[in-house]
Design an enzyme around this catalytic site. Sequence first.
Site, mmCIF file in Angstrom:
data_model
loop_
_atom_site.group_PDB
_atom_site.id
_atom_site.type_symbol
_atom_site.label_atom_id
_atom_site.label_comp_id
_atom_site.label_asym_id
_atom_site.label_seq_id
_atom_site.Cartn_x
_atom_site.Cartn_y
_atom_site.Cartn_z
ATOM 1 N N CYS A 1 0.594 -1.068 -0.072
ATOM 2 C CA CYS A 1 -0.176 0.055 -0.366
ATOM 3 C C CYS A 1 0.711 1.056 0.060
ATOM 4 C CB CYS A 1 -1.101 -0.101 0.819
ATOM 5 S SG CYS A 1 -2.070 1.092 1.226
ATOM 6 N N GLU B 1 -1.174 -9.153 3.407
ATOM 7 C CA GLU B 1 -1.522 -10.191 4.284
ATOM 8 C C GLU B 1 -3.027 -9.876 4.969
ATOM 9 O OE1 GLU B 1 -1.111 -6.549 3.679
ATOM 10 O OE2 GLU B 1 -1.422 -5.319 5.134
ATOM 11 N N HIS C 1 -3.546 -4.773 0.597
ATOM 12 C CA HIS C 1 -2.611 -5.656 1.070
ATOM 13 C C HIS C 1 -2.857 -7.333 1.577
ATOM 14 C CE1 HIS C 1 -2.476 -1.550 3.824
ATOM 15 N NE2 HIS C 1 -3.409 -1.129 2.905
HETATM 16 N N1 GLN Z 1 -1.653 6.688 3.097
HETATM 17 C C1 GLN Z 1 -1.955 5.528 1.469
HETATM 18 C C2 GLN Z 1 -3.313 6.179 1.133
HETATM 19 O O1 GLN Z 1 -4.266 7.009 2.040
HETATM 20 C C3 GLN Z 1 -1.561 4.678 2.269
HETATM 21 C C4 GLN Z 1 -2.835 4.006 2.957
HETATM 22 C C5 GLN Z 1 -2.381 3.040 3.385
HETATM 23 O O2 GLN Z 1 -1.302 2.380 3.756
HETATM 24 N N2 GLN Z 1 -3.290 1.554 3.917
HETATM 25 O O3 GLN Z 1 -3.300 6.159 -0.289
#
Ligand code: GLN
Length: 540
Positions: free
Chosen positions: A384, A515, A513
């Site tokens: 992410c 995970e 994600h």
């Molecule tokens: N801050 C980033 C976004 O909003 C990444 C978010 C995250 O890592 N869950 O896109």
Amino acid sequence: MPHKTKYIVVTGGVLSGLGKGIATASVGRLISSKLRVIPIKCDGYLNTDPGTMNPIEHGEVFVLDDGGEVDMDFGHYERFLGVVGKSDWNLTMGKVYSRILEKERRGDFLGKTVQLIPHVTDEIKAHFLKIAQEERADVVIIEIGGTVGDMENELFIEAVRQLGQDVGGSNIIYIHLTYVPIPSNVGEHKTKPTQQSVKLLNERGIRPDIIIARSPEPLPQKVKDKISLFCNIPAEAVISGEDVETVYEIPLMYDEQNLTELLHKKLGIYSPPKLEKWRKLVDAIKHPEREVNIAICGKYTDLRDSYASIIESLIHSGAHLSARVNIKWIETTEIENGKLTVEKALENISGVIVPGGFGVRGIEGKIDVIRYCRENDIPFLGICYGMQLAIIEFARNVCGLKGANTTEAESEGIEVAHPVICLLPSQKGLKKKGGTMRLGGQDVFLKKSTLANRLYKADKIRERFRHRYEVNPEFVEIFEKCGMVFSGYEPQENIMQVMELPEHSYFIAVQYHPELISKLEKPEPLFYNLVKYALAKSKV
Ligand code: GLN
């Protein structure tokens, strides 16, 4: 004819942090081979969901396939029970109250005084029954957050007491999770806190059927007998929940003490656990043949709970590769302020994860780490924000776009020369914060013959997202010219989901994600391969 559902209620006592979520998931696991076991988590706080809370305070926000942001216990439920959770299964007091107030304004209670009992407790019970029916659940396992005696969860406790009356004694059991300390000055198990906690429960009209006693050491029979005597339950219903090396041992430990048979007997069910493969993997976790050091670089590294699912994913992968994964936590703010050099931070490290995150604090340190991985061929997985930062690093240091950054930094007063990461179009103009990110499961299409395509052995996968920003489509061509491959994409909205660097042996970063879907019996391929590639480089 409504489906006949059995209920297991799990409450906690003495202190928090005993692993009630894992205990609940483990109990569910024991009976889930033949039965549909649905977990429900009740949280006493007034937030609608934990999505807007600080992970340092509350731990990881677990994202469900349906887009729900829920308590991290859902991670344990999904990992142990193999179910795909739904946001409705996490009932917070915030959700209960907002429904009650909505109904009151609609006039549903016209002429009546709206009260905690019966209106709020009825709302809670109706929710349990609705889920039981909707899911055609054989067993609903309800975990009440917090400990008995907390003001916050009183209404949930009262609701599950009433539920016992509604469904009848043979259809519900109450499990109480307590703590039996061994104070160092006496060196023996002390049962008083458990006795007192059971008293608190008794005062609320609930008599536990089973007590699971967390403790640093196994409970000797005489301690079980004592709890049995003072808490008014048979000794066979006192289960020792001693500290174990890995949480995956817990269902095995309960089963050895005949908890499965007890559940069968008390609820009139039959569903023997299937634990052969699980047992082998637990054995691999406890007796690994090799080890490897993996670094997690982030800013919430102080609190391991913020990255709970990542830790679990590494354990799953390690089990399949018979390797102990030693996690080294790197606080990237220390790299940023010069307290720590990247070389020093990554000494003896064979693989690196840069996980998700928000805000600008610590990001320059993460970018330095990513650069080091790219330049020194250290296996790297970006998740992410980790992917967005890998893009920024590449833009600055490979494509020569000085001042490349995410527009997320603009909100903190930083000027962004090249907005290589920008707000998703769907996020523009949104004012509300809770539940408004791009959330939940999405299909990801993988380009043929890419690393991602090879690792997943599939052209289409499903993964979970939680973000507001994305790779700016205007820069995609420049990146591709400089050697980056976007191997996973969203065909309709043109959102880049996976990036990789083919020059490198293992450099892959994803907008989702991974995970959140890894399981002990089926590790997520990106973690599995990170550990595999890291092992190939490992010198420990
Ligand atoms: N801050 C980033 C976004 O909003 C990444 C978010 C995250 O890592 N869950 O896109």
